[in-house]
Design a protein around this motif. Structure first.
Motif, PDB file in Angstrom:
ATOM      1  N   LEU A 184      10.988  -6.297  -1.991  1.00  0.00           N
ATOM      2  CA  LEU A 184      10.451  -4.949  -2.209  1.00  0.00           C
ATOM      3  C   LEU A 184       8.963  -4.973  -2.548  1.00  0.00           C
ATOM      4  CD1 LEU A 184      13.378  -3.223  -4.107  1.00  0.00           C
ATOM      5  CD2 LEU A 184      12.554  -2.729  -1.786  1.00  0.00           C
ATOM      6  N   GLN A 185       8.516  -6.035  -3.215  1.00  0.00           N
ATOM      7  CA  GLN A 185       7.083  -6.140  -3.479  1.00  0.00           C
ATOM      8  C   GLN A 185       6.311  -6.388  -2.194  1.00  0.00           C
ATOM      9  OE1 GLN A 185       5.776  -7.986  -7.467  1.00  0.00           O
ATOM     10  NE2 GLN A 185       7.740  -8.956  -6.997  1.00  0.00           N
ATOM     11  N   ARG A 186       6.917  -7.068  -1.245  1.00  0.00           N
ATOM     12  CA  ARG A 186       6.273  -7.282   0.049  1.00  0.00           C
ATOM     13  C   ARG A 186       6.257  -5.998   0.864  1.00  0.00           C
ATOM     14  NH1 ARG A 186       7.628 -12.487  -0.680  1.00  0.00           N
ATOM     15  NH2 ARG A 186       9.809 -12.593  -0.108  1.00  0.00           N
ATOM     16  N   ASP A 187       7.361  -5.232   0.809  1.00  0.00           N
ATOM     17  CA  ASP A 187       7.460  -4.005   1.588  1.00  0.00           C
ATOM     18  C   ASP A 187       8.382  -3.024   0.873  1.00  0.00           C
ATOM     19  OD1 ASP A 187       7.728  -1.962   3.426  1.00  0.00           O
ATOM     20  OD2 ASP A 187       8.414  -3.228   5.069  1.00  0.00           O
ATOM     21  N   GLY A 188       7.791  -2.097   0.138  1.00  0.00           N
ATOM     22  CA  GLY A 188       8.548  -1.113  -0.628  1.00  0.00           C
ATOM     23  C   GLY A 188       9.209  -0.047   0.214  1.00  0.00           C
ATOM     24  N   ARG A 189       8.952  -0.039   1.516  1.00  0.00           N
ATOM     25  CA  ARG A 189       9.532   0.966   2.406  1.00  0.00           C
ATOM     26  C   ARG A 189      10.804   0.485   3.100  1.00  0.00           C
ATOM     27  NH1 ARG A 189       5.106   4.377   5.584  1.00  0.00           N
ATOM     28  NH2 ARG A 189       7.074   5.376   6.096  1.00  0.00           N
TER      29      ARG A 189
ATOM     30  N   GLU B 150      17.957  -2.850   5.607  1.00  0.00           N
ATOM     31  CA  GLU B 150      16.993  -3.920   5.898  1.00  0.00           C
ATOM     32  C   GLU B 150      16.891  -4.893   4.725  1.00  0.00           C
ATOM     33  OE1 GLU B 150      13.791  -1.563   8.745  1.00  0.00           O
ATOM     34  OE2 GLU B 150      13.730  -1.261   6.556  1.00  0.00           O
ATOM     35  N   LEU B 151      16.857  -4.333   3.517  1.00  0.00           N
ATOM     36  CA  LEU B 151      16.769  -5.169   2.320  1.00  0.00           C
ATOM     37  C   LEU B 151      17.988  -6.079   2.217  1.00  0.00           C
ATOM     38  CD1 LEU B 151      15.349  -5.902  -0.348  1.00  0.00           C
ATOM     39  CD2 LEU B 151      16.538  -3.953  -1.393  1.00  0.00           C
ATOM     40  N   ALA B 152      19.164  -5.519   2.428  1.00  0.00           N
ATOM     41  CA  ALA B 152      20.405  -6.302   2.355  1.00  0.00           C
ATOM     42  C   ALA B 152      20.374  -7.452   3.358  1.00  0.00           C
ATOM     43  CB  ALA B 152      21.604  -5.394   2.602  1.00  0.00           C
ATOM     44  N   ALA B 153      19.902  -7.184   4.564  1.00  0.00           N
ATOM     45  CA  ALA B 153      19.829  -8.236   5.584  1.00  0.00           C
ATOM     46  C   ALA B 153      18.855  -9.338   5.155  1.00  0.00           C
ATOM     47  CB  ALA B 153      19.406  -7.639   6.921  1.00  0.00           C
TER      48      ALA B 153
ATOM     49  N   VAL C 220       0.119   2.007  -1.432  1.00  0.00           N
ATOM     50  CA  VAL C 220      -1.086   1.319  -1.891  1.00  0.00           C
ATOM     51  C   VAL C 220      -2.222   1.806  -0.996  1.00  0.00           C
ATOM     52  CG1 VAL C 220      -2.206  -0.912  -2.255  1.00  0.00           C
ATOM     53  CG2 VAL C 220       0.260  -0.666  -2.649  1.00  0.00           C
ATOM     54  N   VAL C 221      -3.151   2.548  -1.584  1.00  0.00           N
ATOM     55  CA  VAL C 221      -4.224   3.193  -0.836  1.00  0.00           C
ATOM     56  C   VAL C 221      -5.498   2.362  -0.946  1.00  0.00           C
ATOM     57  CG1 VAL C 221      -5.622   5.292  -0.655  1.00  0.00           C
ATOM     58  CG2 VAL C 221      -3.201   5.453  -1.279  1.00  0.00           C
ATOM     59  N   ASP C 222      -6.165   2.166   0.167  1.00  0.00           N
ATOM     60  CA  ASP C 222      -7.446   1.459   0.198  1.00  0.00           C
ATOM     61  C   ASP C 222      -8.519   2.397  -0.368  1.00  0.00           C
ATOM     62  OD1 ASP C 222      -9.790   0.129   0.742  1.00  0.00           O
ATOM     63  OD2 ASP C 222      -9.427  -0.063   2.887  1.00  0.00           O
ATOM     64  N   PRO C 223      -9.139   2.043  -1.498  1.00  0.00           N
ATOM     65  CA  PRO C 223     -10.142   2.921  -2.095  1.00  0.00           C
ATOM     66  C   PRO C 223     -11.270   3.299  -1.132  1.00  0.00           C
ATOM     67  CG  PRO C 223      -9.604   1.145  -3.602  1.00  0.00           C
ATOM     68  CD  PRO C 223      -8.938   0.835  -2.292  1.00  0.00           C
ATOM     69  N   ALA C 224     -11.726   2.352  -0.317  1.00  0.00           N
ATOM     70  CA  ALA C 224     -12.821   2.633   0.623  1.00  0.00           C
ATOM     71  C   ALA C 224     -12.405   3.680   1.657  1.00  0.00           C
ATOM     72  CB  ALA C 224     -13.267   1.350   1.310  1.00  0.00           C
ATOM     73  N   ALA C 225     -11.136   3.699   2.025  1.00  0.00           N
ATOM     74  CA  ALA C 225     -10.653   4.660   3.019  1.00  0.00           C
ATOM     75  C   ALA C 225     -10.706   6.098   2.503  1.00  0.00           C
ATOM     76  CB  ALA C 225      -9.233   4.308   3.448  1.00  0.00           C
ATOM     77  N   VAL C 226     -10.728   6.254   1.180  1.00  0.00           N
ATOM     78  CA  VAL C 226     -10.810   7.604   0.602  1.00  0.00           C
ATOM     79  C   VAL C 226     -12.167   7.838  -0.077  1.00  0.00           C
ATOM     80  CG1 VAL C 226      -8.315   7.909   0.372  1.00  0.00           C
ATOM     81  CG2 VAL C 226      -9.598   6.876  -1.508  1.00  0.00           C
ATOM     82  N   GLY C 227     -13.150   7.038   0.310  1.00  0.00           N
ATOM     83  CA  GLY C 227     -14.520   7.256  -0.155  1.00  0.00           C
ATOM     84  C   GLY C 227     -14.877   6.643  -1.491  1.00  0.00           C
ATOM     85  N   LEU C 228     -14.008   5.837  -2.071  1.00  0.00           N
ATOM     86  CA  LEU C 228     -14.310   5.196  -3.351  1.00  0.00           C
ATOM     87  C   LEU C 228     -14.758   3.761  -3.075  1.00  0.00           C
ATOM     88  CD1 LEU C 228     -11.287   6.596  -5.378  1.00  0.00           C
ATOM     89  CD2 LEU C 228     -13.676   7.357  -5.474  1.00  0.00           C
ATOM     90  N   ASN C 229     -16.029   3.623  -2.711  1.00  0.00           N
ATOM     91  CA  ASN C 229     -16.592   2.346  -2.273  1.00  0.00           C
ATOM     92  C   ASN C 229     -17.201   1.517  -3.397  1.00  0.00           C
ATOM     93  OD1 ASN C 229     -16.154   2.734   0.596  1.00  0.00           O
ATOM     94  ND2 ASN C 229     -17.625   4.398   0.385  1.00  0.00           N
ATOM     95  N   PHE C 230     -17.166   2.038  -4.616  1.00  0.00           N
ATOM     96  CA  PHE C 230     -17.857   1.394  -5.730  1.00  0.00           C
ATOM     97  C   PHE C 230     -16.848   1.151  -6.848  1.00  0.00           C
ATOM     98  CE2 PHE C 230     -20.356   1.327  -9.585  1.00  0.00           C
ATOM     99  CZ  PHE C 230     -21.481   0.604  -9.218  1.00  0.00           C
TER     100      PHE C 230
END
Length: 150
Positions: free
Chosen positions: A12-17, A22-25, A53-63
């Motif tokens: 789940l840490q690798r892929d929470g979706r 799928e997890l059971a398999a 998990v959102v990329d900060p740069a993708a939403v304008g938070l580059n700093f």
């Protein structure tokens, strides 16, 4: 918590979706017992939630900056007031209370240096109980969002 629970958490840490099927398999378990274990892990608090998990740069938070905070006093009222106030600052994306000096470490995201300077002067420096702020700029993330070790 046994080895199978740890495998579930690792997947789940690798892929929470992942779906429960799928997890059971992936953990080589049938769906029903996997679902029961998953619910037990959630109820026990081992799984605190699911999020994107959102990329900060993708939403304008580059700093990004790390801000070290030393409080003037460390009595209960000052600590409580500081922690409540810092929790209300949206650009503080992590805050940790530390042993020793300094008292807190804040991870702050902003659009650019000018926005950080505004935030620093008008929000962070005015937080209750602050004696001193020291900041350093993040150059690069070397290890980020790593799953917890099993």
């Amino acid at each position: 918590m046994d080895a199978l629970d740890r495998k579930i958490l690792a997947e789940l840490q690798r892929d929470g979706r992942l779906t429960v099927t799928e997890l059971a398999a992936r953990v080589q378990l049938s769906v029903s017992p996997c679902h029961r274990r998953l619910r037990d892990l959630e109820r026990a608090g081992a799984i605190r939630g699911y999020r994107a998990v959102v990329d900060p740069a993708a939403v304008g938070l580059n700093f990004e900056a790390l801000v070290f905070v030393t409080l003037r006093w460390e009595d209960r009222d000052t600590v409580t007031a500081f922690e409540e106030a810092v929790a209300a600052v949206p650009h503080v994306i992590q805050a940790q209370r530390l042993f020793g000096e300094p008292d807190y470490l804040l991870r702050v995201a902003a659009t650019d240096l000018a926005a950080f300077q505004q935030l620093y002067d008008h929000r962070l420096a005015t937080l209750p109980g602050v004696q001193r702020l020291t900041s350093t700029l993040v150059m690069k993330h070397v290890v980020d969002e790593r799953p917890l070790p099993g």
